[in-house]
Design a protein around this motif. Structure first.
Motif, PDB file in Angstrom:
ATOM      1  N   ARG A 172    -110.030 -69.254   2.920  1.00 35.32           N
ATOM      2  CA  ARG A 172    -110.981 -69.511   1.829  1.00 35.32           C
ATOM      3  C   ARG A 172    -111.566 -68.201   1.292  1.00 35.32           C
ATOM      4  NH1 ARG A 172    -113.789 -74.847   4.488  1.00 35.32           N
ATOM      5  NH2 ARG A 172    -114.592 -73.287   5.925  1.00 35.32           N
ATOM      6  N   LYS A 173    -111.849 -67.283   2.210  1.00 38.71           N
ATOM      7  CA  LYS A 173    -112.412 -65.993   1.783  1.00 38.71           C
ATOM      8  C   LYS A 173    -111.397 -65.247   0.908  1.00 38.71           C
ATOM      9  CE  LYS A 173    -114.919 -62.048   3.749  1.00 38.71           C
ATOM     10  NZ  LYS A 173    -114.144 -60.831   3.640  1.00 38.71           N
ATOM     11  N   LEU A 175    -108.900 -66.550  -0.792  1.00 42.69           N
ATOM     12  CA  LEU A 175    -108.731 -67.241  -2.070  1.00 42.69           C
ATOM     13  C   LEU A 175    -109.852 -66.874  -3.029  1.00 42.69           C
ATOM     14  CD1 LEU A 175    -107.680 -70.969  -1.537  1.00 42.69           C
ATOM     15  CD2 LEU A 175    -106.516 -69.229  -2.882  1.00 42.69           C
ATOM     16  N   LYS A 176    -111.062 -66.882  -2.507  1.00 35.68           N
ATOM     17  CA  LYS A 176    -112.222 -66.564  -3.361  1.00 35.68           C
ATOM     18  C   LYS A 176    -112.095 -65.144  -3.901  1.00 35.68           C
ATOM     19  CE  LYS A 176    -116.275 -64.967  -2.719  1.00 35.68           C
ATOM     20  NZ  LYS A 176    -117.524 -64.513  -2.185  1.00 35.68           N
TER      21      LYS A 176
ATOM     22  N   ASP B   8    -119.995 -64.408   4.466  1.00 35.16           N
ATOM     23  CA  ASP B   8    -119.036 -65.420   3.974  1.00 35.16           C
ATOM     24  C   ASP B   8    -118.908 -66.565   4.985  1.00 35.16           C
ATOM     25  OD1 ASP B   8    -117.813 -62.786   2.486  1.00 35.16           O
ATOM     26  OD2 ASP B   8    -117.353 -64.643   1.409  1.00 35.16           O
ATOM     27  N   GLN B  12    -119.711 -70.482   4.276  1.00 35.51           N
ATOM     28  CA  GLN B  12    -118.724 -71.551   4.499  1.00 35.51           C
ATOM     29  C   GLN B  12    -119.255 -72.582   5.489  1.00 35.51           C
ATOM     30  OE1 GLN B  12    -114.662 -70.383   5.258  1.00 35.51           O
ATOM     31  NE2 GLN B  12    -114.742 -68.693   3.812  1.00 35.51           N
ATOM     32  N   GLN B  43    -119.637 -69.919  -6.070  1.00 32.47           N
ATOM     33  CA  GLN B  43    -118.195 -69.612  -6.132  1.00 32.47           C
ATOM     34  C   GLN B  43    -117.434 -70.404  -5.057  1.00 32.47           C
ATOM     35  OE1 GLN B  43    -118.383 -65.362  -5.682  1.00 32.47           O
ATOM     36  NE2 GLN B  43    -118.590 -64.990  -7.875  1.00 32.47           N
ATOM     37  N   TYR B  44    -118.011 -70.442  -3.884  1.00 30.08           N
ATOM     38  CA  TYR B  44    -117.367 -71.228  -2.817  1.00 30.08           C
ATOM     39  C   TYR B  44    -117.364 -72.720  -3.153  1.00 30.08           C
ATOM     40  CZ  TYR B  44    -116.318 -67.698   0.731  1.00 30.08           C
ATOM     41  OH  TYR B  44    -115.742 -66.661   1.420  1.00 30.08           O
ATOM     42  N   LEU B  47    -114.619 -73.378  -5.392  1.00 29.94           N
ATOM     43  CA  LEU B  47    -113.362 -73.320  -4.638  1.00 29.94           C
ATOM     44  C   LEU B  47    -113.139 -74.629  -3.865  1.00 29.94           C
ATOM     45  CD1 LEU B  47    -110.989 -71.510  -3.680  1.00 29.94           C
ATOM     46  CD2 LEU B  47    -112.429 -70.838  -1.766  1.00 29.94           C
ATOM     47  N   LEU B  51    -110.064 -77.191  -4.138  1.00 22.07           N
ATOM     48  CA  LEU B  51    -109.197 -77.496  -2.985  1.00 22.07           C
ATOM     49  C   LEU B  51    -109.054 -78.999  -2.756  1.00 22.07           C
ATOM     50  CD1 LEU B  51    -110.384 -74.730  -0.478  1.00 22.07           C
ATOM     51  CD2 LEU B  51    -108.125 -74.932  -1.508  1.00 22.07           C
TER      52      LEU B  51
END
Lengths: 190, 172
Positions: A172-173, A175-176, B8, B12, B43-44, B47, B51
């Motif tokens: 995920r990191k 991809l971001k 990060d 998450q 931003q996450y 994402l 997904l």
């Protein structure tokens, strides 16, 4: 679980209609995995068929020690891995974002059309996912698309839970970072 | 005092709901005041939404049927016992019994059968019973032979012709 048991009992008694129901119930999960793991479009449907043939052949040995969905996903995962090994696609090219960029991982079997720049925002993301190592792609799919838990993914991929968590976090990191490097945040309102 | 941003991993975990109660309170308090972490969370979040979008390929509608068509013949579940055999057997016994009652004079045979023999008389008793049965046929011994032959032919036809046909229809 009780429904699955009834379904399996019917299939083992020779009821092919029950097997059709099983396929209809789990084909989404299998197709997600095959789609993510196999880049060659032409082979995907045949691999899905292979998965369900193996499910049928091995159903007698299924002891309900895990969920039926986990067991089927594991067969799908192993079938894809076998296919990739035959095609000599590297499986454990586990990249470190500091050492390698995702551009080092082109999808080798992609059709020419798929290399074309994709305009749709969600397709931009899919494009980036396609470039990731296979295990990252698989974990992302199982966790986000199929809502499977860490323990289920652990069982399917036969990897320690810590590894699964670490791969998911890194995927995920990565991809971001890749998306942020290419696009403005406002472009990525998925 | 330097500001400690959320990592990060923490972001998450926050979005996955994996932070402890304390961790969550700390993260939410930090996000109230930190613009750069709020952007990172957004931003996450984008994402995560992406997904969850299913870009998988669609299998044809007939996929399940095409797999089933490729299966080897379904394993036989029958136990080997066929109820139609049982019915035919009972029917044959009843017909034989009624035919016997109609043609044979069973009174003398019945008399003999009702006399319970002593152990040392069993041989003589069986001999007498057989003699009475032949006498009861009143010269219709050929009837008995024809009956036995019909049963044998029916059995053979059943094995050679009817059972394979039935099996074929079940698998079709």
């Amino acid at each position: 679980m009780a429904d699955d048991k009834r379904l399996v009992r019917k299939i083992l008694a020779g009821n092919t209609r029950a097997f059709e129901s099983l396929i209809e119930e789990y084909q989404r999960l299998v197709s997600h995995m095959v789609f993510r793991m196999i880049s060659n479009v032409a082979d995907r449907e045949e691999i899905c068929q292979d998965v369900f043939m193996k499910v049928y052949q091995n159903l007698k040995g299924f002891q309900f020690e895990s969920k039926l969905s986990t067991w089927i996903a594991r067969i799908a995962y192993n079938t894809c891995i076998n296919y990739l090994e035959k095609k000599r696609v590297p499986l454990f090219d586990d990249c470190s974002p500091e050492e390698k960029t995702l551009d080092s991982y082109p999808a080798k079997d992609m059709l020419p059309d798929e290399h074309a720049e994709r305009n749709d925002v969600s397709q931009r993301l899919q494009n980036e996912i396609d470039k990731m190592p296979i295990h990252f792609r698989t974990i992302l799919t199982l966790y986000h698309l199929d809502d499977l838990s860490y323990s289920q993914i652990t069982e399917i991929m036969q990897m320690p839970e810590g590894t699964i968590k670490s791969y998911l976090f890194r995927a995920r990191k990565l991809l971001k970072e890749r998306l942020m490097a290419k696009y403005q945040p406002e472009d990525l309102c998925l | 005092m330097p500001v400690t941003h959320l990592t990060d991993e923490e972001i998450q975990d926050y979005l996955d709901g994996n932070l402890s109660h304390q961790g969550r309170i700390f993260a939410e308090a930090h996000l109230e005041t930190c613009e750069s972490c709020r952007v990172a969370v957004k931003q996450y979040q984008s994402l995560y939404v992406g997904l969850r979008q299913d870009q998988g390929f669609d299998l044809p509608r007939t996929f399940a049927k095409s797999v089933v068509a490729k299966l080897p013949l379904a394993p036989k579940t029958e136990s080997g016992f066929d109820y139609s055999d049982l019915l035919l057997g009972i029917l044959a016994i009843l017909i034989t019994a009624f035919a016997s009652l109609y043609y044979l004079n069973l009174s003398s045979l019945g008399e003999r059968l009702t006399q319970i023999p002593l152990p040392h008389e069993i041989g003589t008793w069986l001999f007498e019973a057989g003699k009475n049965l032949v006498a009861a046929l009143n010269g219709n011994l050929s009837l008995l032979i024809v009956g036995i032959l019909v049963l044998l032919v029916t059995g053979a036809l059943d094995r050679i012709l009817f059972q394979p046909l039935l099996r074929h229809r079940r698998h079709a």
